[in-house]
Design an enzyme around this catalytic site. Structure first.
Site, PDB file in Angstrom:
ATOM      1  N   ASP A  80      -2.455  16.348  21.019  1.00  8.91           N
ATOM      2  CA  ASP A  80      -1.882  17.520  20.357  1.00  8.91           C
ATOM      3  C   ASP A  80      -2.999  18.340  19.708  1.00  8.91           C
ATOM      4  O   ASP A  80      -3.719  17.852  18.831  1.00  8.91           O
ATOM      5  CB  ASP A  80      -0.875  17.040  19.304  1.00  8.91           C
ATOM      6  CG  ASP A  80      -0.168  18.185  18.585  1.00  8.91           C
ATOM      7  OD1 ASP A  80      -0.637  19.346  18.664  1.00  8.91           O
ATOM      8  OD2 ASP A  80       0.843  17.921  17.923  1.00  8.91           O
ATOM      9  N   GLY A  81      -3.131  19.595  20.126  1.00  8.26           N
ATOM     10  CA  GLY A  81      -4.189  20.445  19.590  1.00  8.26           C
ATOM     11  C   GLY A  81      -4.052  20.729  18.110  1.00  8.26           C
ATOM     12  O   GLY A  81      -5.052  20.814  17.384  1.00  8.26           O
ATOM     13  N   ASP A 110      -3.108  29.382  20.450  1.00  7.15           N
ATOM     14  CA  ASP A 110      -2.179  30.264  21.160  1.00  7.15           C
ATOM     15  C   ASP A 110      -1.093  29.429  21.841  1.00  7.15           C
ATOM     16  O   ASP A 110      -1.022  29.373  23.065  1.00  7.15           O
ATOM     17  CB  ASP A 110      -2.896  31.185  22.146  1.00  7.15           C
ATOM     18  CG  ASP A 110      -3.629  30.415  23.238  1.00  7.15           C
ATOM     19  OD1 ASP A 110      -4.028  29.271  22.982  1.00  7.15           O
ATOM     20  OD2 ASP A 110      -3.785  30.959  24.345  1.00  7.15           O
TER      21      ASP A 110
END
Length: 284
Positions: free
Chosen positions: A143-144, A164
């Site tokens: 998970d970023g 983004d």
């Protein structure tokens, strides 16, 4: 959550704005000799075919990069971005569109660090293959948003963060806000870039103000907000009207570079007479 594929939207008006901003930020950071780190929380596949069935479904690139691709007389910041898209198409024809990691791959120097996060298994495999030869690079399927705690502060001290997400689920708005706060609390001079869609949705309309409030409290060098409106919502209020980028700790050059480009982007990419842009900043 893993249904989103950016290939449907590659090269559209939102990508033009996002990647113009990303290119300018990375060019600025590369002016200093000291290496920096780019953290891309939703990296995607790295590149996309605009001739494939995904991109051809709505042909969104036709109203975006295709409007600029063959123009040899663009303002310098736009010309630089378009030159990177051309470099991604060696035969000269617009067949592929570079995602954020490909833009970064062109602009980052060998010593600069790239940390790319992508949860979609297919896109992650494509991205890992694309970047496997690049030094100082890690591609992760974690998970970023959750990565920020591990990535900041960066060993290079200088860092840029790009967020983004697809915003297909409303919780992405809250996650972006929380992630920006965490990034700036951990490293107050991080150049944090947030892309968001312009929708007739409460979370979308309120996001920029909430990001400003966080940056006012935490960012060392102020903020910049740009929004490009190209279309009207449909009769039911649905549809993406445009998109925005919010940048905490922006390069001091960014405002004037965008001011040079935005009138042309409104003219070329606008789909109705009311197309417009917003450009505002708060310097510290």
């Amino acid at each position: 959550m893993l249904a989103y594929r950016h290939a449907f939207h590659a090269g559209n008006h939102a990508d033009v704005l996002k990647h113009l901003v990303l290119t300018r930020v990375l060019r600025y950071m590369g002016e200093k000799d000291k290496p920096y780190t780019l953290i891309d929380t939703h990296a995607g596949a790295g590149g996309y075919s605009v001739e494939g069935r995904y991109a051809q479904k709505n042909a969104e690139y036709a109203g975006g990069i295709a409007k600029l691709y063959d123009d040899k007389d663009l303002p310098a910041p736009l010309a630089d971005y378009v030159s990177l898209v051309r470099a991604f198409n060696p035969d000269g024809q617009l067949r592929q569109y570079p995602g954020s990691p490909a833009i970064a791959n062109f602009v980052l120097r060998e010593a600069d660090r790239l940390r790319a996060y992508e949860l979609h298994p297919t896109d992650h495999r494509i991205l890992a293959s694309y970047l496997e030869a690049r030094p100082n690079t890690q591609v992760s399927d974690r998970d970023g948003f959750a990565s920020i705690k591990a990535e900041l502060p960066s060993p290079t001290r200088r860092a840029a963060l790009l967020m983004d997400p697809p915003y297909e689920i409303k919780t992405d708005y809250a996650k972006v806000l929380a992630a920006l706060r965490e990034a700036l609390e951990r490293a107050p001079d991080t150049v944090a870039m947030v892309w968001y869609p312009q929708l007739q949705l409460l979370e979308s309309t309120q996001l920029a103000q909430r990001l400003k409030a966080s940056a006012d409290a935490l960012a060392k060098k102020g903020w910049l907000h740009v929004r490009l409106t190209v279309a009207q919502a449909d009769e039911r209020g649905f549809g993406m009207m445009g998109s925005g980028m919010f940048i905490a700790n922006p390069p001091f050059t960014l405002h004037d570079e965008l001011a040079e480009c935005l009138p042309l982007l409104v003219e070329r990419l606008g789909q109705y007479d009311g197309a417009n842009y917003v450009l505002e900043q708060k310097a510290v």
